[in-house]
Design a protein around this motif. Structure first.
Motif, mmCIF file in Angstrom:
data_model
loop_
_atom_site.group_PDB
_atom_site.id
_atom_site.type_symbol
_atom_site.label_atom_id
_atom_site.label_comp_id
_atom_site.label_asym_id
_atom_site.label_seq_id
_atom_site.Cartn_x
_atom_site.Cartn_y
_atom_site.Cartn_z
ATOM 1 N N SER A 96 0.854 -1.189 0.000
ATOM 2 C CA SER A 96 0.000 0.000 0.000
ATOM 3 C C SER A 96 0.889 1.239 0.000
ATOM 4 O O SER A 96 2.067 1.180 0.386
ATOM 5 N N PRO A 97 0.367 2.380 -0.426
ATOM 6 C CA PRO A 97 1.173 3.608 -0.403
ATOM 7 C C PRO A 97 1.706 3.929 0.993
ATOM 8 O O PRO A 97 2.812 4.483 1.127
ATOM 9 N N GLU A 98 0.959 3.577 2.032
ATOM 10 C CA GLU A 98 1.413 3.846 3.393
ATOM 11 C C GLU A 98 2.681 3.054 3.725
ATOM 12 O O GLU A 98 3.503 3.504 4.544
ATOM 13 N N ASP A 99 2.847 1.892 3.100
ATOM 14 C CA ASP A 99 4.052 1.089 3.354
ATOM 15 C C ASP A 99 5.315 1.761 2.833
ATOM 16 O O ASP A 99 6.431 1.379 3.220
ATOM 17 N N ALA A 101 5.862 5.106 3.040
ATOM 18 C CA ALA A 101 5.924 6.458 3.617
ATOM 19 C C ALA A 101 7.346 6.892 3.952
ATOM 20 O O ALA A 101 7.696 8.074 3.816
ATOM 21 N N ASP A 102 8.185 5.988 4.368
ATOM 22 C CA ASP A 102 9.553 6.335 4.772
ATOM 23 C C ASP A 102 10.574 6.099 3.661
ATOM 24 O O ASP A 102 11.782 6.246 3.884
ATOM 25 N N ASN A 117 -0.676 12.730 -5.368
ATOM 26 C CA ASN A 117 -0.002 12.726 -4.072
ATOM 27 C C ASN A 117 0.893 11.497 -3.982
ATOM 28 O O ASN A 117 0.493 10.466 -3.424
ATOM 29 N N PRO A 119 3.500 8.744 -2.822
ATOM 30 C CA PRO A 119 3.904 8.342 -1.471
ATOM 31 C C PRO A 119 5.412 8.538 -1.267
ATOM 32 O O PRO A 119 6.152 8.816 -2.213
ATOM 33 N N ASP A 166 -4.028 1.115 -4.915
ATOM 34 C CA ASP A 166 -4.401 2.532 -4.798
ATOM 35 C C ASP A 166 -3.363 3.441 -5.457
ATOM 36 O O ASP A 166 -3.030 4.521 -4.927
#
Length: 267
Positions: A96-99, A101-102, A117, A119, A166
């Motif tokens: 996921s895009p949240e994975d 984030a870093d 947007n 990631p 996503d």
């Protein structure tokens, strides 16, 4: 197809990641007298080559300017993230895009995905090409998000990829200049759409002649014997007519002879 079409080659431009081989093979089988010239071009330049008349049709990535180009969408690719084989995201089947984030997300200048947007964190500089970005991923500098075909095109043993949900997707289409829909373009459209060689769409099927239009019926019984109706099926009558019935077989139709012998002498 006109004579001018036959005398020319068909020029097809395609963008990296697209594999036109299966359609080219069908073209060569159906139109062996019309060479198909292939040319690869960066995704950002492909539409310009078509409008400049340097190609007859192209397998390009959408979007394109539909006011001057005709397009038939073919398929939409899955989006993946390219990472080193020992990266933490390889522990899951889908990312996921949240994975990310870093992570430093590499954004090459020839990127075919449109992010609102993106990631992760942006790199200090944008790589010139996707190939350059892949080299940076292998060096452990960041990760790269691309369509699946580009991940396969730039495959390396020390890298792998995972589906990214996503995320923007890239669609591939057959595109040609709207005012240059030639007979050869129609032929290639038919091949891409899977029409058979006998398909009548876009072609004129010759009409059968009057002789060919007649139904091919089996001759009737009256025709087989050539002597009127029922001649071939009527039971033959015994020679000599009804009067010959009961005659001894093998006598050739001769009536049964009376008993012969010497006449008796009177006493």
């Amino acid at each position: 197809m006109t004579g001018s079409d036959v005398s020319l080659s068909f020029r097809l431009v395609y963008v990296p990641g697209v594999m036109p081989g299966k359609w080219v093979r069908v073209w060569n089988e159906r139109l062996p007298g019309v060479p198909l010239a292939l040319a690869q071009a960066p995704a950002a330049r492909a539409a310009g080559l078509l409008l400049a008349g340097d190609a007859d049709a192209g397998l390009v990535r959408l979007p394109v300017d539909r006011t001057v180009l005709s397009a038939i969408p073919l398929y939409t690719e899955q989006t993946v993230v390219v990472v080193p084989r020992d990266h933490i995201v390889t522990a899951v089947d889908e990312v996921s895009p949240e994975d990310l984030a870093d992570e430093i997300l590499l954004h090459p200048l020839d990127d075919v995905l449109t992010w609102e947007n993106p990631p992760g964190r942006p790199a200090l500089e944008r790589p010139a090409t996707t190939a350059d970005a892949v080299e940076l991923v292998a060096a452990g500098i960041g990760v790269l998000v691309v369509p699946l075909s580009l991940a396969r095109l730039h495959h390396r043993k020390d890298l792998t990829h995972r589906p990214l949900k996503d995320a923007p997707e890239s669609s591939v289409a057959l595109v040609w200049p709207e005012d240059a829909t030639s007979g050869l373009v129609e032929e290639f459209i038919g091949i891409v759409r899977g029409r058979t060689v006998n398909s009548t769409r876009g072609r004129t099927r010759p009409q059968p002649s009057a002789a060919q239009g007649k139904s091919k019926e089996k001759p009737g019984r009256a025709e087989k014997g050539g002597a009127g109706a029922g001649a071939g099926t009527r039971r033959r009558q015994a020679p000599g007519g009804p009067a010959a019935r009961g005659q001894r077989k093998g006598t050739g139709g001769t009536p049964k002879n009376p008993r012969r012998g010497k006449p008796r002498r009177g006493s």
